[in-house]
Motif scaffolding. Structure first.
Motif, short mmCIF file in Angstrom:
data_model
loop_
_atom_site.label_atom_id
_atom_site.label_comp_id
_atom_site.label_asym_id
_atom_site.label_seq_id
_atom_site.Cartn_x
_atom_site.Cartn_y
_atom_site.Cartn_z
N TYR A 592 23.90 26.12 -43.31
CA TYR A 592 23.55 26.57 -41.96
C TYR A 592 24.56 27.63 -41.54
N PRO A 593 24.11 28.71 -40.92
CA PRO A 593 25.06 29.77 -40.55
C PRO A 593 26.12 29.26 -39.57
N VAL A 594 27.35 29.59 -39.85
CA VAL A 594 28.46 29.14 -38.98
C VAL A 594 29.34 30.31 -38.58
N THR A 595 30.07 30.09 -37.52
CA THR A 595 31.02 31.10 -37.05
C THR A 595 32.17 31.21 -38.05
N PRO A 596 32.70 32.43 -38.25
CA PRO A 596 33.85 32.57 -39.14
C PRO A 596 35.15 32.06 -38.50
N ASP A 597 35.11 31.74 -37.22
CA ASP A 597 36.35 31.32 -36.56
C ASP A 597 36.54 29.81 -36.67
N ARG A 599 37.12 26.80 -35.49
CA ARG A 599 37.16 25.89 -34.35
C ARG A 599 36.14 24.80 -34.65
N VAL A 600 36.58 23.60 -34.92
CA VAL A 600 35.67 22.55 -35.38
C VAL A 600 34.59 22.29 -34.32
N GLY A 601 33.37 22.32 -34.78
CA GLY A 601 32.24 22.03 -33.89
C GLY A 601 31.70 23.24 -33.17
N ALA A 602 32.43 24.35 -33.17
CA ALA A 602 31.95 25.55 -32.45
C ALA A 602 30.67 26.06 -33.11
N HIS A 603 29.75 26.51 -32.30
CA HIS A 603 28.44 26.91 -32.81
C HIS A 603 28.34 28.40 -33.06
N PHE A 604 27.27 28.76 -33.74
CA PHE A 604 27.07 30.15 -34.10
C PHE A 604 25.73 30.67 -33.57
#
Lengths: 758, 306
Positions: A592-597, A599-604
């Motif tokens: 699943y596409p995720v943010t490169p930053d 931060r656990v749990g942060a969405h993209f």
């Protein structure tokens, strides 16, 4: 454009699983039985918090017709379950922490014998003080519910200098919001059939939102290799997050393995209320300030979530709530803290919206209150501060950019319902019926977020019988996944309905597609099909070219088989399959596409919704009726119009219950409501107002993520829209859900009023 | 064979051929038995925490005598105790003669429940939402006591319940056979505008347990004169009650705003409604008062009073 049957034209398709469901013909897993089947049942704690002094099963075991009585001593593997943190005992050994805690389980020849056997199990408890409030649990002298303490998880996010920024604010709103312990209230309560097979294998017929996760958890408990466990999990009579965690499966599996016979368990509604997870009740305090022009300067958030006795996904829900409590707007300075706290209340966990519902209720409440202080129209105030395309995500992380926030804001601003608000106020027949119109906005993250395994996968195959098989590890729990997958196959590949066979919900055959949660399945199926389409087309067409002697370039996939460019069917799929002599299949695996930053749990990926509602407040009774709803939803292209509309309407129906009537309240760790005669979800009469849904389908050029899921977004912004409309109608602010009618009740005939009026 | 054995823990269902046999069974089995008809309300009790069903069900439906709605001699409406709420809902006799009762029945439960639930069960439960409506029609209950049929005013039975609840009196073994409602004669019908009202307030719009239910009948005349008011409250676990003091105050009074204020205070002060897990006593009383007075206000408006 308005979304309905008419505007959808030919894209409005009858659900393949619809007729069997509405006629009651469909056989759910809990409807199944097997010959020689035993009936299982679970003994649950008599106390919300107690030590177990003595546990004796001899009398129960001695009852004729009882085949097994299991306790903690009978667990071959790990005595614990929980998707994120397996700290809920399968069977309690020396301590119970909530009224749903399991102490023992029996298998007997009949349900009645199983019930009787439970009564014969002797348990001696020593009652312990009940911690039924998270703030109490956080007190320094509180008894510890787990070795690590009473705090399951703390979440925090800061940017800027909030304290200094508050000094610059002209208006500050501070309010504490409370949300209820909402129950999923699926029609089919938890249950299943557990059948031991040859060579020590076992087949689990029981609902879940992630079959492979159940298999993993059951493997840990039983000590069996995962390959010896087969989980068959669809069709499902509703879940909404409530069946993602294990419920009856450990007991069914252990009893079946012990007795060597099929075992059936099926929770009564009462048992379901008692043992099942609920939406986290949250207490959210927000302090938010603006300057004279209405620009948001500072935003402080404190969330306290009652996560109940065990972890399940409590930490993840808190992370989500925290992220969304600071979302949607351009806050310069933010200080947010959240606490997910163990108590002796029922276990809280995953539920459609995943913490966003609670956070958005509070956040949007702040926006309305600030606008009022500023003397501004609440929607105009939101526009001043709304996030813009290019802005980072709520936690400062990089996200897939869309202009969704502005799009839904604009569409709602121009909606007939919102325009009606600034028009002359409508006359009602009676002076005590007051109407009001309110609105709210939300952004909602999809997928599990950074740092959490979130796989996607799928397979396409031409089966030996000529069917095109689409094989995914997702589940159908009423959301319309099968219909949506079918529609994508038809529209993207040109297949006919009868060419298709959808294969889901069987861990022996499906790939690791990840869970059917977090508004993720539609996106992932879309991506999987996009990935597989070139290879699958090539595979079939090349084979057909070889068989027919027609050049590859002149052939394509179509309804019924391989066609030439003129549309003439040259080879049916059945002919192709039998000539091929082997399955023609392709697969895809991705994440699943995720943010490169980091931060656990942060969405993209995010979707956006703006909701306006019109309410009637009857001040004689204080009761609120929602008579009109308008939903603008920016979630990319609509894959399945009927499914999209169903999700938004269904989500909003649940949100209406969350706002007006639903609360599985507890006193000293015991449920105040045990059944659906007192826990009241909306009926068709409560939902008879009109609902207009307007999807915004455009995505920025170059967006590669396609349609976003809409399983949750319909449920997050309705509550604050309703309370906003209530304020518009009667001038009262609501901070606690469900709305308590006595707060809105007036006494137009009371003598005192007459006197003071004179 | 196994099946037979396993069912021993189910209650035994008796199907008496007539009322006399039903009564004898109850007399013999005592508290171990319960009369049943639709069993829709009883069932919710057994599913609640701690309450097990008794060992014996005495199924009154098998007596075959007790359903149906009739108008006798134009002046007495009889409703058999086993008449289902669904049958009541489709009865022209109820619409024409006792519209308040019709409204009450419409507001009870949901279609599937109303197909099973009976009007007799609603009464015998002691706090069914039909009771306030029956009270304003001064209904009478016809009981079978093992030997004879007895006719008892509903109001007396309810007063007895209130007394029995206070004194933990022994339970009644009688069987409710029929409900009788005297129908007003034509001579009364000419003067003034008739006001008939029933409202039930619950926690959602339909299929909800009541917090409070209110029934009212009366007349409002051209000159604002009020007459013949009967007002009753119930719901939410309260024993249904007439508001006699309010009725006396309204009798031959003239409709005025201050009168409404007086009545409001009187209802809030005197109504015997208790708070529960879901609403306070004050909320219920204020709701009852508001509903009664708004209906009066509405009727006065229709009569040209404001």
């Amino acid at each position: 454009m308005l979304l309905n049957r008419e505007t959808s034209g030919k894209r409005w398709r009858t659900r393949p699983d619809g007729e069997e469901k509405v006629t009651g013909k469909l056989v759910y897993l809990t409807d199944m039985s097997a010959s020689g089947m035993l009936f299982g049942n679970v003994l649950r704690s008599a106390f919300a918090h107690a030590r177990i002094i003595k546990l004796c099963t001899d009398k129960a075991m001695a009852l004729p017709g009882v085949h097994a009585v299991l306790t903690f001593e009978d667990i071959p593997g790990l005595n614990g379950f929980g998707i994120a943190k397996p700290n809920q005992p399968v069977f309690c050994e020396d301590r119970v922490r909530y009224v749903g805690d399991a102490v023992a389980a029996v298998a007997a020849d009949s349900e009645e014998l199983a019930d009787q056997a439970l009564k014969l199990i002797e348990v001696e408890y020593e009652a312990l003080p009940v911690i039924d409030d998270p703030e109490q649990a956080l007190a320094e002298d509180a008894m510890l519910l787990h070795p690590e303490g009473n705090l399951l998880h703390r979440a925090e996010y800061r940017r800027g200098d909030t304290a200094a920024a508050f000094d610059d604010c002209v208006h500050i709103v501070e309010e504490t919001y409370f949300t209820p312990r909402q129950m999923h209230t699926y029609m089919e309560t938890e249950g299943g059939l557990f059948i031991p097979g040859e060579n020590g294998r076992i087949t689990v017929y029981s609902a879940t939102q992630h079959g492979l996760m159940d298999r993993l958890q059951l493997s840990r408990i039983t000590g069996l290799p995962e390959s010896d466990i087969r989980v068959i999990s669809s069709p499902i009579g509703g879940s909404f997050g409530g069946k993602d965690e294990l419920n009856v499966q450990p007991y069914g599996v252990l009893l079946a393995l012990r007795t060597g016979r099929p075992v059936k368990l099926h929770n009564s509604r009462k048992e379901s209320v008692r043992a099942g997870i609920k939406r986290h009740p949250m207490k959210i305090t927000m302090k938010t300030g603006v300057n004279r022009e209405g620009k948001l300067l500072a935003h402080q958030v404190r969330i306290v979530a009652d996560t109940g006795a065990y972890a399940t996904l409590g930490a993840e829900v808190l992370n989500f709530a925290l992220e969304h409590a600071v979302s949607g707007y351009r806050f310069e300075n933010v200080e947010a803290q959240g606490y997910s706290v163990y108590t002796n209340n029922g276990v809280s966990g995953e539920f459609r919206g995943f913490g966003g519902n609670q956070a958005i209720f509070a956040l949007e409440g702040q926006m309305d209150r600030l606008a009022e202080l500023l003397g501004m129209d609440p929607w105009t105030f939101r526009a001043l501060n709304l996030r813009q395309i290019g802005d980072p995500g709520p936690l400062g992380q990089r996200i897939a950019q869309t202009d969704g926030a502005k799009q839904v804001w604009e569409v709602l601003a121009q909606s007939p319902l919102w325009m009606e608000r600034s028009g002359p106020s409508g006359e009602t027949h009676e002076p005590w019926i007051r109407t009001g119109i309110g609105a709210a906005l939300a952004m909602h993250g999809a997928g599990l977020g950074f740092g959490i395994p979130d796989p996607g996968a799928g397979r396409l195959a031409l089966a030996a019988d000529g069917k095109i098989e689409a094989i995914f590890g997702y589940e159908e729990f009423g959301q319309g996944l099968i219909a949506t997958l079918e529609q994508m196959l038809i529209e993207q590949f040109g297949f006919a309905t009868e060419d298709l066979r959808i294969v889901i919900g069987d861990t022996d055959v499906v790939p690791d597609s990840g869970s059917s949660t977090a508004s993720r399945a539609t996106s992932m199926m879309w991506t999987a099909l996009r990935n597989m389409r070139p290879a699958f087309t090539k595979l079939l067409v090349e084979k057909a070219a070889a068989l027919t002697g027609t050049p590859y370039e002149q052939l394509e996939l179509g309804a019924g088989g391989i066609r030439n460019k003129a549309g003439v069917l040259l080879l049916t799929f059945e002919q192709l399959a039998s000539a091929a002599g082997e399955p023609l299949a392709v697969k895809t695996e991705f994440h699943y596409p995720v943010t490169p930053d980091k931060r656990v749990g942060a969405h993209f990926l995010y979707t956006y919704a703006a909701v306006a509602v019109k309410v009637e407040v009857n001040t004689l009774t204080g009761r609120v009726k929602v008579v009109d709803q308008y939903h603008a939803v920016a979630a990319g292209p609509v894959v399945n119009p009927q499914g999209f509309l169903g999700q938004i309407e269904g989500g909003s129906g649940m949100a209406l219950g969350f706002t007006l009537s639903e609360d599985a309240f507890m006193n000293s760790g015991r449920y105040g409501v045990n059944n659906l005669d007192t826990y009241l979800i909306p009926t068709v009469t409560d939902l008879n107002g009109s609902v207009t849904v307007v999807p915004i389908e455009t995505l920025p050029e170059g967006d590669i993520y396609g349609p976003r899921g809409v399983g949750e977004i319909g449920s997050v912004a309705l509550a604050p829209a309703i309370t906003s409309a209530v304020h518009h109608a009667v001038g009262k602010r609501i901070a606690k859900l469900p709305i308590e009618p006595h707060l809105l009740q007036e006494a137009p005939f009371a003598q005192k009023k007459e006197v003071s009026g004179a | 064979m196994m099946e037979q054995e396993n069912r021993t823990s189910f209650p035994k269902v008796w199907q008496p051929a007539d009322l006399s046999e039903a009564w004898r069974l109850k007399h013999m089995l005592g508290d171990a038995a319960v009369y049943t008809a639709g069993t829709t309300y009883l069932r919710t009790q057994w599913e609640a925490e701690g309450a097990a069903p008794p060992g014996h069900f005495i199924d009154l439906c098998s007596t075959g005598l007790l359903a149906g709605i009739e108008l006798k001699d134009g002046e007495l409406l009889t409703i058999g105790a086993l008449t289902t709420l669904a049958s009541c809902r489709s009865s022209a006799l109820l619409v024409n003669h006792v519209p308040v009762l019709m409204e009450a029945v419409r507001a009870i439960a949901a279609p599937s429940v109303r197909n099973l639930a009976t009007i007799g069960g609603n009464v015998a439960s002691t706090f069914g939402d039909a009771l306030p409506a029956l009270l304003v029609y001064e209904a009478q209950l016809v009981w079978y006591d093992g030997k004879l049929l007895q006719v008892e005013p509903l109001a007396d039975w309810l007063a007895g319940l209130r007394h029995a609840a206070a004194n933990h009196a022994a339970k009644d073994n009688r069987i409710l056979k029929e409900i009788r409602i005297p129908i007003a004669s034509d001579s009364d019908v000419d003067s003034g505008m008739r006001l008939e009202m029933y409202k039930k307030i619950g926690r959602r719009e339909a299929f909800t347990p009541s917090l409070v239910s209110v029934a009212m009948t009366g007349r409002i005349h051209q000159d604002g004169l009020l007459s013949g008011f009967r007002i009753a409250l119930g719901g939410g676990g309260a024993i249904a009650q007439r508001l006699k003091e309010v009725e006396s105050l309204l009798q031959h009074a003239n409709y005025t705003q201050p009168l409404l204020g007086t009545i409001y205070d009187m209802i809030v002060e005197n109504a015997e409604l208790q708070g529960d897990l879901f609403a306070s006593a004050l909320y219920k009383k204020q709701t009852a008062a508001n509903l009664i007075l708004s209906a009066l206000w509405r009727a006065a408006g229709q009569a040209g009073m404001h």
